[in-house]
Design a protein around this motif. Sequence first.
Motif, mmCIF file in Angstrom:
data_model
loop_
_atom_site.group_PDB
_atom_site.id
_atom_site.type_symbol
_atom_site.label_atom_id
_atom_site.label_comp_id
_atom_site.label_asym_id
_atom_site.label_seq_id
_atom_site.Cartn_x
_atom_site.Cartn_y
_atom_site.Cartn_z
ATOM 1 N N GLN A 109 0.850 -1.356 0.070
ATOM 2 C CA GLN A 109 -0.073 0.059 0.038
ATOM 3 C C GLN A 109 0.753 1.225 -0.143
ATOM 4 O O GLN A 109 0.438 2.170 0.207
ATOM 5 C CB GLN A 109 -0.877 -0.106 1.162
ATOM 6 N N ARG A 110 2.095 1.039 -0.102
ATOM 7 C CA ARG A 110 3.063 2.146 -0.301
ATOM 8 C C ARG A 110 3.072 2.981 -1.504
ATOM 9 O O ARG A 110 3.175 2.107 -2.517
ATOM 10 C CB ARG A 110 4.617 1.919 0.302
ATOM 11 N N ARG A 111 3.217 4.318 -1.342
ATOM 12 C CA ARG A 111 3.132 4.933 -2.845
ATOM 13 C C ARG A 111 4.259 4.709 -3.621
ATOM 14 O O ARG A 111 4.336 4.335 -4.968
ATOM 15 C CB ARG A 111 3.244 6.479 -2.414
ATOM 16 N N GLU A 112 5.577 4.360 -2.962
ATOM 17 C CA GLU A 112 6.683 3.890 -3.805
ATOM 18 C C GLU A 112 6.684 2.764 -4.512
ATOM 19 O O GLU A 112 7.394 2.427 -5.362
ATOM 20 C CB GLU A 112 8.045 4.200 -2.916
ATOM 21 N N ASP A 113 5.625 1.853 -3.997
ATOM 22 C CA ASP A 113 5.499 0.606 -4.758
ATOM 23 C C ASP A 113 4.213 0.445 -5.665
ATOM 24 O O ASP A 113 3.976 -0.745 -5.917
ATOM 25 C CB ASP A 113 5.318 -0.664 -3.806
ATOM 26 N N THR A 114 3.528 1.443 -5.803
ATOM 27 C CA THR A 114 2.269 1.737 -6.466
ATOM 28 C C THR A 114 2.531 2.251 -7.789
ATOM 29 O O THR A 114 2.790 3.444 -7.787
ATOM 30 C CB THR A 114 1.127 2.232 -5.554
ATOM 31 N N PHE A 115 1.795 1.645 -8.904
ATOM 32 C CA PHE A 115 2.051 2.485 -10.393
ATOM 33 C C PHE A 115 1.022 2.116 -11.021
ATOM 34 O O PHE A 115 0.014 1.246 -10.743
ATOM 35 C CB PHE A 115 3.202 1.696 -11.144
ATOM 36 N N VAL A 116 0.757 2.952 -12.329
ATOM 37 C CA VAL A 116 -0.306 2.920 -13.235
ATOM 38 C C VAL A 116 -0.043 3.251 -14.471
ATOM 39 O O VAL A 116 0.841 3.801 -14.828
ATOM 40 C CB VAL A 116 -1.444 3.770 -12.727
ATOM 41 N N ALA A 117 -0.461 2.407 -15.438
ATOM 42 C CA ALA A 117 -0.224 2.296 -16.763
ATOM 43 C C ALA A 117 -1.528 1.907 -17.547
ATOM 44 O O ALA A 117 -2.313 1.418 -17.164
ATOM 45 C CB ALA A 117 1.002 1.660 -17.365
ATOM 46 N N GLY A 118 -1.408 2.421 -18.921
ATOM 47 C CA GLY A 118 -2.541 1.964 -19.815
ATOM 48 C C GLY A 118 -2.395 2.258 -21.401
ATOM 49 O O GLY A 118 -1.260 3.105 -21.489
ATOM 50 N N LEU A 119 -3.297 1.700 -22.011
ATOM 51 C CA LEU A 119 -3.190 1.915 -23.579
ATOM 52 C C LEU A 119 -4.262 2.775 -24.094
ATOM 53 O O LEU A 119 -5.285 2.635 -23.575
ATOM 54 C CB LEU A 119 -2.769 0.804 -24.544
ATOM 55 N N SER A 120 -4.206 3.665 -24.990
ATOM 56 C CA SER A 120 -5.216 4.432 -25.749
ATOM 57 C C SER A 120 -6.051 4.970 -24.636
ATOM 58 O O SER A 120 -5.542 5.990 -24.062
ATOM 59 C CB SER A 120 -5.971 3.344 -26.596
ATOM 60 N N MET A 121 -7.344 4.735 -24.589
ATOM 61 C CA MET A 121 -8.142 5.167 -23.587
ATOM 62 C C MET A 121 -7.794 4.856 -22.039
ATOM 63 O O MET A 121 -7.594 5.913 -21.312
ATOM 64 C CB MET A 121 -9.620 4.618 -23.583
ATOM 65 N N GLY A 122 -6.976 4.004 -22.062
ATOM 66 C CA GLY A 122 -6.341 3.646 -20.648
ATOM 67 C C GLY A 122 -5.218 4.630 -20.417
ATOM 68 O O GLY A 122 -4.780 4.667 -19.232
#
Length: 256
Positions: free
Chosen positions: A114-127
């Motif tokens: 749940q730590r910020r330094e271990d949390t990421f987000v990615a996506g393609l096109s609309m994502g």
Amino acid sequence: MALLRVDFFSDVLEQGTSMTVLLPQHSRTRIGAPARGGDSAAPVLYLLHGLTDDATAWTRYSSIERYASERGLAVVMPQVHRSMYADEAHGAPFWTFLSTELPTVVEAFFRVSQRREDTFVAGLSMGGYGALRWALRRPERFAAAASLSGVLDVGGRQHGPPVSATDPLMHRVFGGREVTGSDDDLFAVLDRADPATLPKLWVGCGTEDELFPDNVRFRDACADRGVGVTIDFGPGDHLWSYWDAKIRDVIAWLPL
């Protein structure tokens, strides 16, 4: 890796929904697929699908399981239909579901960090739009965010060509509200952001992609506002062959 299809009830959406989840599993004996995993909670990547996809697309059309396994990374792939990751004017509140409810559900179901330094987000096109929107509006949650061939200038597309192709979608999602200048507009969110608080950003797009101009405008907007961003522009089109290669680059770039 463990591959899970998770069907669960969303209080925000007031209906059942699904997500696909990859969880690291350490193995000393599996042949041909080195895997990392340990006793600590795994870092997690929220990986968002495109307009015509669903929660299974990344596992069906890319080698995300293999790439994530090499880094000991959990991957959560939610399903939001054709919502643009927004609270739809004539539909369901998918932005609230994504940004508020989903992380709580994931953290309750799975042993992920749940730590910020271990949390990421990615996506393609609309994502890609959804990933940057989430990271720019909730920078305290993420250490890094990436967009692959993202629809990054939604305000421009609300009124620009080809209107006939996008108008039904835009009307259902945004109704009569103007995107430009709102919290749905990445450029407006950039204007209001403190560059010092933002996560690391990565933006990639193929030069043959019709969304390439959107990505160039976003790159220039970041430069104008003093927002650091890693840019990956080169040959490529709006295709899974491109996204499969680039998501591996993104995972290698993540500060794990």
